[in-house]
Design an enzyme around this catalytic site. Structure first.
Site, PDB file in Angstrom:
ATOM      1  N   LYS A  15       0.871  -1.240   0.012  1.00 32.21           N
ATOM      2  CA  LYS A  15      -0.082  -0.060  -0.187  1.00 32.21           C
ATOM      3  C   LYS A  15       0.803   1.148  -0.047  1.00 32.21           C
ATOM      4  CE  LYS A  15      -4.119  -1.682   2.484  1.00 32.21           C
ATOM      5  NZ  LYS A  15      -4.919  -1.195   3.540  1.00 32.21           N
ATOM      6  N   GLU A  50       1.141  -5.042   4.155  1.00 26.10           N
ATOM      7  CA  GLU A  50       0.246  -5.665   5.257  1.00 26.10           C
ATOM      8  C   GLU A  50      -0.223  -7.068   5.083  1.00 26.10           C
ATOM      9  OE1 GLU A  50      -3.098  -2.286   6.053  1.00 26.10           O
ATOM     10  OE2 GLU A  50      -4.165  -4.076   5.587  1.00 26.10           O
ATOM     11  N   VAL A  65     -15.287   9.402  -2.432  1.00 25.65           N
ATOM     12  CA  VAL A  65     -15.864   9.379  -3.758  1.00 25.65           C
ATOM     13  C   VAL A  65     -17.277   8.545  -3.494  1.00 25.65           C
ATOM     14  CG1 VAL A  65     -15.661   8.328  -6.084  1.00 25.65           C
ATOM     15  CG2 VAL A  65     -13.640   9.278  -5.316  1.00 25.65           C
ATOM     16  N   ILE A  90      -5.368 -10.791   3.755  1.00 20.33           N
ATOM     17  CA  ILE A  90      -6.486 -11.876   4.222  1.00 20.33           C
ATOM     18  C   ILE A  90      -7.470 -11.969   3.158  1.00 20.33           C
ATOM     19  CG2 ILE A  90      -8.468 -12.027   5.902  1.00 20.33           C
ATOM     20  CD1 ILE A  90      -7.267 -10.066   7.693  1.00 20.33           C
ATOM     21  N   ARG A 132     -11.646  12.158   5.369  1.00 23.20           N
ATOM     22  CA  ARG A 132     -12.010  13.103   4.358  1.00 23.20           C
ATOM     23  C   ARG A 132     -13.402  12.520   3.820  1.00 23.20           C
ATOM     24  NH1 ARG A 132     -10.864  10.164   0.004  1.00 23.20           N
ATOM     25  NH2 ARG A 132      -8.880   9.008   0.183  1.00 23.20           N
ATOM     26  N   LYS A 164     -11.730   0.536  -6.729  1.00 22.54           N
ATOM     27  CA  LYS A 164     -12.977   0.283  -6.374  1.00 22.54           C
ATOM     28  C   LYS A 164     -14.051   0.832  -7.660  1.00 22.54           C
ATOM     29  CE  LYS A 164     -12.457   1.861  -2.170  1.00 22.54           C
ATOM     30  NZ  LYS A 164     -12.855   2.542  -0.894  1.00 22.54           N
ATOM     31  N   ARG A 224     -18.574   3.829 -10.693  1.00 18.62           N
ATOM     32  CA  ARG A 224     -17.383   4.589 -10.836  1.00 18.62           C
ATOM     33  C   ARG A 224     -17.287   4.700 -12.231  1.00 18.62           C
ATOM     34  NH1 ARG A 224     -12.632   6.263  -7.229  1.00 18.62           N
ATOM     35  NH2 ARG A 224     -11.322   7.232  -8.580  1.00 18.62           N
ATOM     36  N   GLY A 246      -7.093   3.792  -4.133  1.00 22.54           N
ATOM     37  CA  GLY A 246      -7.375   3.436  -5.393  1.00 22.54           C
ATOM     38  C   GLY A 246      -5.869   3.437  -6.189  1.00 22.54           C
TER      39      GLY A 246
END
Lengths: 164, 495
Positions: free
Chosen positions: B157, B199, B294, B202, B291, B236, B337, B164
């Site tokens: 990450k 990370e 989207v 999973i 924040r 996403k 999206r 995204g």
């Protein structure tokens, strides 16, 4: 009149244009021997053909400007078109020129002149719309020219790399 | 309440913010880079200032200067750009202009994602297992050692920005460094920060988000949950609320964890607490988005809460209008999206001029966009073009309505991912609600369902006519005289 062989999603149809539009604007077409009446907007650019009516079925359309696919509510289907009145089949374009598919910024150049590359091998990274896009070699061969440097802005269809 | 709000963003979210400001009677100040001069967000604002520095929308100093020059008393940074810039938030606070956000203190704490996970874990809540620190892409040996300790598969990450960009899975040690290099380069391009962390993944899992609102008095409420597991090209594309397939006890547990975490960081405004949920329904905290997102649109549909309005009210120091009991979550919503990109060609972005632009209508369908027929999709910015959200009383009804709405949308002139979205919504795993993050490996584009034979025949005939019209420009296959009901010369209907 014109006869065409249309391959759509792997299925072949022979299409023959048999009549000019009637007074309602429908054009007569024979598909595998079956007569159909079709109306569609009369546009020269494929981008703007947005709808069609075949007999009593309306369609909302998107057609690729190179006629490689057609999209409707049923999904997107691959197209191949052959003019049966013209004996020559256009060869699939497969030269070794790599052009910019979108305007952007060259982030990295991964090959140099003289280097051998295999089809599908990443050759440069083009940055556009905050995305890094990997451009790959269209075929096996040797890099003959590299026209760009990292950091350079390129225009749409600008020739970037040639593979001989 | 505030008098004048500066919108420190562009595109869809800037338009979205301007709309709520109009609804509230707050005047707006837009900013624009030169290429965005005629953009919709500029036209919808009461005042507009050009940004002249090279960094444009990312230049905190110039944004603050415009705010002071225009007399704005509050700044909404939207998402992306300066929305997670701690220095910007501090500078605003120092200048006496309210920044809309979680507060510079909490922002700094949740921005350090590894530290945030550690802190939540220390408070006794379940978390994912991150690497001990963040890395630069050159730290090859250290990365491999750390990865061995965590065990594969791993999620790589980016430290900056949203998920995204720069998030990818490394399944073995062989691909770790290549994945890290790619993620880091993407994050560098998008956020000017190439740091990454690892990370333990999973798999299979679901990505569950809990949007919350917190006020300055310490009141916190959640607005249900949503599922962001459906991703393509690491982003996403479809999000739904509520998340399907969570038992009511698991759902309640995840909500309570989210509220505890929000209080732990004393979050203010609109934030999202994100979790990974494993196949047994256990949830693990992974990060806080400090924040508006989207995907907040999907939450607005099931809660009827205008999240931007709440952000502004909270920033003005007002208490939350509703208690948790007064948050009424109703029905189901699906969010899509729509990107200017070509899924058939490696998700290549597709800038250019929009030709035709038809949006869906009808009951319970909403589209937020900056685009219109004739608008230019610029090459410089993100490919997000439009956000479609559909509401229904049940999940089944919502899926059917989403399919209907997707058939109505038509965007010409540029490539979009609409046909990909149609395939996702029609896919058996989506319809049954049984999908996980592994859905990204389903090869949608190769296995297109065929229409009925007669429809395929019709499309072949249409393609033939389109081809003839397109190629025979010198000798048109269809004479001009026949193309309208009128004869060109006689100007009367033919017999």
């Amino acid at each position: 009149m014109s006869r065409l062989l249309i391959t759509i999603a792997g299925h072949e149809f022979e299409v023959e244009l048999i009549a000019s539009p009637d007074s309602d604007g429908f054009i007569g077409v024979r598909v595998n021997g079956e007569l159909l009446r079709i109306a569609l907007p009369l546009e020269r650019t494929l981008d703007t053909i947005e709808w069609a009516i075949v007999e009593s079925h309306p369609y909302v359309l998107r057609i690729d400007h190179d006629l490689r696919w057609i999209e409707s509510a049923y999904g997107r289907h691959r197209l191949q078109i052959r003019d049966l009145d013209v004996a020559v089949v256009r060869p699939a374009s497969g030269d070794g020129r790599v052009k910019a598919p979108i305007p952007g910024l060259i982030a990295r150049v991964l090959v140099e002149v003289g280097q051998r590359v295999a089809a599908g091998q990443p050759i440069l990274i083009l940055e556009a719309m905050k995305m890094q896009n990997e451009l790959v070699a269209p075929r096996d061969g040797q890099v003959t020219t590299v026209n760009i440097r990292p950091g350079q802005s390129v225009l749409l269809n600008e020739l970037l790399v040639e593979i001989g | 309440m505030f008098k004048k709000l500066l919108i420190a963003n562009r595109g869809e979210i800037a338009v979205r913010i301007a709309r709520t400001c109009r609804d509230l009677g707050i005047s707006t100040v837009a900013v624009y880079e030169v290429g965005d001069m005629g953009a919709l967000h500029v036209r919808l604002a009461d005042e507009a200032f050009m940004l002249t520095s090279a960094q444009g929308y990312r230049d905190p100093r110039e944004l603050l200067a415009v705010a002071q020059r225009s007399g704005a008393d509050v700044i909404h940074p939207g998402y992306g750009l300066v929305s997670e810039d701690v220095g910007f938030e501090q500078a605003c606070e120092a200048a006496g202009i309210t920044p809309i956000g979680p507060g510079s203190g909490p922002l700094a704490q949740v921005r350090d994602r590894v530290e945030a996970i550690t802190r939540v874990g220390a408070a006794g809540l379940p978390t994912t297992q991150p690497s001990s620190r963040s890395f630069a892409p050159e730290d090859g040996a250290a990365l491999l050692a750390e990865a061995d300790q965590l065990g594969y598969p791993l999620v790589v990450k980016s430290c900056a920005g949203g998920r995204g960009r720069g998030t990818a899975i490394a399944r073995t040690a062989d691909d770790l460094l290549a994945v890290v290099r790619r993620s880091s380069a993407q994050a560098q391009a998008a956020y000017r920060d190439g740091q990454i962390y690892l990370e333990a993944a999973i798999l299979p899992s679901r990505y569950i988000e809990v949007p919350i609102l917190g006020d300055v008095f310490g009141n916190v409420i959640h607005m249900g949950d949503r599922d962001g597991s459906i991703q393509r090209n690491t982003r996403k594309v479809v999000t739904e609320a509520p998340a399907p397939g969570l038992s009511s006890s698991d759902r309640e547990a995840i909500w309570q964890s989210a509220l505890t975490i929000a209080r732990l960081f004393a979050l203010r405004g609109a934030c999202t607490i994100e979790f990974v949920v494993d196949s047994t329904g256990r949830h693990f905290f992974t990060e806080v988005k400090p924040r508006i997102q989207v995907e907040h649109l999907v939450t607005e549909m099931i809660s009827r809460i205008d999240v931007v309005r709440e952000q502004i009210r909270i920033a003005a120091g007002l208490p939350l209008e509703r208690s948790q009991d007064q948050v009424y979550l109703e029905g189901h919503a699906i969010f899509c999206r729509v990107n200017a990109e070509d899924p058939w060609h490696g998700y290549l972005p597709s800038p250019g001029r929009i030709g035709s632009f038809q949006l869906p209508g009808g009951p319970n369908v909403r589209v937020d966009t900056y685009a219109y027929a004739g608008a230019e999709v610029p090459v410089r910015y993100d490919s997000l073009l439009a956000k479609l959200v559909v509401w229904g009383a049940t999940r089944e009804e919502t899926i059917q309505r989403t399919q209907r709405a997707l058939q109505e949308i038509r965007i010409g002139g540029i490539q979009t991912n609409l046909s990909l979205i149609r395939l996702i919504i029609a896919h058996a795993e989506f319809v049954s609600g049984s999908y996980t993050t592994e859905f990204s490996r389903v090869r949608l584009l190769d296995a297109l369902p065929l229409p009925p034979a007669e429809r395929l025949r019709d499309l072949a005939a249409i393609a033939a006519l389109a081809f003839l019209q397109h190629t025979q420009t010198v000798h048109p296959a269809i004479p001009q005289a026949y193309t309208s009901g009128w004869h060109r010369e006689s100007r009367r209907l033919p017999d």
